[in-house]
Design a protein around this motif. Sequence first.
Motif, mmCIF file in Angstrom:
data_model
loop_
_atom_site.group_PDB
_atom_site.id
_atom_site.type_symbol
_atom_site.label_atom_id
_atom_site.label_comp_id
_atom_site.label_asym_id
_atom_site.label_seq_id
_atom_site.Cartn_x
_atom_site.Cartn_y
_atom_site.Cartn_z
ATOM 1 N N LYS A 161 -1.476 -1.587 -8.356
ATOM 2 C CA LYS A 161 -2.054 -0.878 -7.218
ATOM 3 C C LYS A 161 -3.458 -0.382 -7.525
ATOM 4 O O LYS A 161 -4.356 -0.411 -6.671
ATOM 5 N N GLN A 162 -3.680 0.054 -8.752
ATOM 6 C CA GLN A 162 -4.996 0.571 -9.142
ATOM 7 C C GLN A 162 -6.033 -0.546 -9.239
ATOM 8 O O GLN A 162 -7.204 -0.342 -8.915
ATOM 9 N N MET A 163 -5.606 -1.729 -9.682
ATOM 10 C CA MET A 163 -6.536 -2.827 -9.932
ATOM 11 C C MET A 163 -6.623 -3.816 -8.779
ATOM 12 O O MET A 163 -7.445 -4.737 -8.807
ATOM 13 N N LEU A 164 -5.804 -3.644 -7.747
ATOM 14 C CA LEU A 164 -5.722 -4.616 -6.660
ATOM 15 C C LEU A 164 -7.034 -4.679 -5.873
ATOM 16 O O LEU A 164 -7.661 -3.668 -5.591
ATOM 17 N N THR A 165 -7.425 -5.906 -5.524
ATOM 18 C CA THR A 165 -8.599 -6.132 -4.695
ATOM 19 C C THR A 165 -8.190 -6.982 -3.486
ATOM 20 O O THR A 165 -7.104 -7.576 -3.480
ATOM 21 N N PRO A 166 -9.036 -7.073 -2.454
ATOM 22 C CA PRO A 166 -8.689 -7.896 -1.280
ATOM 23 C C PRO A 166 -8.487 -9.373 -1.603
ATOM 24 O O PRO A 166 -7.865 -10.091 -0.820
ATOM 25 N N HIS A 167 -8.987 -9.832 -2.746
ATOM 26 C CA HIS A 167 -8.888 -11.245 -3.099
ATOM 27 C C HIS A 167 -7.890 -11.494 -4.229
ATOM 28 O O HIS A 167 -7.911 -12.548 -4.860
ATOM 29 N N LEU A 212 6.411 -2.195 -1.141
ATOM 30 C CA LEU A 212 5.856 -3.283 -0.343
ATOM 31 C C LEU A 212 5.011 -2.752 0.806
ATOM 32 O O LEU A 212 3.953 -3.312 1.125
ATOM 33 N N GLU A 213 5.464 -1.683 1.453
ATOM 34 C CA GLU A 213 4.649 -1.086 2.508
ATOM 35 C C GLU A 213 3.306 -0.616 1.953
ATOM 36 O O GLU A 213 2.263 -0.743 2.606
ATOM 37 N N ASN A 214 3.345 -0.079 0.742
ATOM 38 C CA ASN A 214 2.121 0.389 0.102
ATOM 39 C C ASN A 214 1.193 -0.772 -0.222
ATOM 40 O O ASN A 214 -0.017 -0.695 -0.012
ATOM 41 N N LEU A 215 1.751 -1.873 -0.717
ATOM 42 C CA LEU A 215 0.940 -3.041 -1.055
ATOM 43 C C LEU A 215 0.374 -3.715 0.191
ATOM 44 O O LEU A 215 -0.715 -4.284 0.159
ATOM 45 N N MET A 230 8.672 -5.452 11.580
ATOM 46 C CA MET A 230 7.755 -4.327 11.766
ATOM 47 C C MET A 230 6.307 -4.729 11.552
ATOM 48 O O MET A 230 5.414 -4.231 12.248
ATOM 49 N N TYR A 231 6.068 -5.626 10.598
ATOM 50 C CA TYR A 231 4.698 -6.018 10.260
ATOM 51 C C TYR A 231 4.509 -7.503 10.553
ATOM 52 O O TYR A 231 5.270 -8.330 10.062
ATOM 53 N N CYS A 232 3.477 -7.812 11.321
ATOM 54 C CA CYS A 232 3.243 -9.213 11.640
ATOM 55 C C CYS A 232 2.462 -9.928 10.542
ATOM 56 O O CYS A 232 2.216 -11.126 10.648
ATOM 57 N N ASN A 233 2.089 -9.235 9.477
ATOM 58 C CA ASN A 233 1.489 -9.909 8.330
ATOM 59 C C ASN A 233 2.536 -10.213 7.260
ATOM 60 O O ASN A 233 2.204 -10.506 6.119
ATOM 61 N N VAL A 234 3.817 -10.145 7.650
ATOM 62 C CA VAL A 234 4.934 -10.479 6.750
ATOM 63 C C VAL A 234 5.694 -11.666 7.329
ATOM 64 O O VAL A 234 6.027 -11.675 8.524
ATOM 65 N N THR A 235 5.967 -12.659 6.508
ATOM 66 C CA THR A 235 6.769 -13.803 6.929
ATOM 67 C C THR A 235 7.884 -14.031 5.918
ATOM 68 O O THR A 235 7.688 -13.872 4.713
ATOM 69 N N ASN A 236 9.054 -14.395 6.412
ATOM 70 C CA ASN A 236 10.213 -14.683 5.565
ATOM 71 C C ASN A 236 10.406 -16.191 5.439
ATOM 72 O O ASN A 236 10.294 -16.924 6.426
ATOM 73 N N HIS A 237 10.716 -16.651 4.233
ATOM 74 C CA HIS A 237 11.032 -18.053 3.976
ATOM 75 C C HIS A 237 12.186 -18.136 2.985
ATOM 76 O O HIS A 237 12.414 -17.204 2.200
#
Length: 257
Positions: free
Chosen positions: A55-61, A86-89, A111-118
């Motif tokens: 979480k501390q080192m995470l970047t958008p890429h 996961l909500e935090n990430l 709840m989140y449309c940026n989540v997909t299940n496979h």
Amino acid sequence: MHIYCSCFQIGCYVPAQKATFRISDHIFSRLHFDDSIEMNASTFVLELKEFQYIKQMLTPHSLVIVDELCRGTSCEEGTAVAWVILENLMEEDAFIFVTTHFLFLTKLQEMYCNVTNHYFEALEQQGKSGRELLFYTHKLLPGVTQLENYGLRLAEASACPESVLEEAKKLAKELSSQRKAFHSPRVENKETHNYYKLASTVIEYQKKGILTSEKLEELKQKFSNLNVSEKDTSEQTERGTQPENEKEVYTLSLNFC
């Protein structure tokens, strides 16, 4: 899929006729399952420490790969902690792969449309001994598997004694009937989910350069009707069906610069 992303990132061959990947500046992974005697820390403790670092080192890429999140504790606690992590990430723009046996986590897609299940398809087939065996097609399909008691099916395929399997099935059925369903009002709030999906759709149209006044009006009408339909259905379920002329009318206002 995350293996393909890693192969692409280091310049290796990707087994596909055509593929598109995003370039990552960091690759974070949590794939192993062990304790640390030196640190006097269990698998679960190490996992939480690693996620604090991610979480501390995470970047958008960044690319995050996690296998069996929070499996080092009980099912109920693991599901609760994994949900919050996961909500935090998901507040970040990083690309995240997570595998899990906690079925409730798949409700994040509601709840989140940026989540997909496979899931990888597994079919039931009857073997020569009369037992139901699993046949793996190695096909990645959207959605959540409908296969129940997956662990018991694997035990059958591993030639586990029949007496052990029968007792395990009885106990699993009893535990399943006693376990109370875990409900979350956030997941059931479909109106909030619809607004979230609307905002994401507008952003996607804007990125593609197809965001016009006609598109906005089309989206406004679509999501207004969707919210009205779901609201009416919910109220009829709680208070019974009401006359057509007494139904409330809900409108959706869109304001964009």
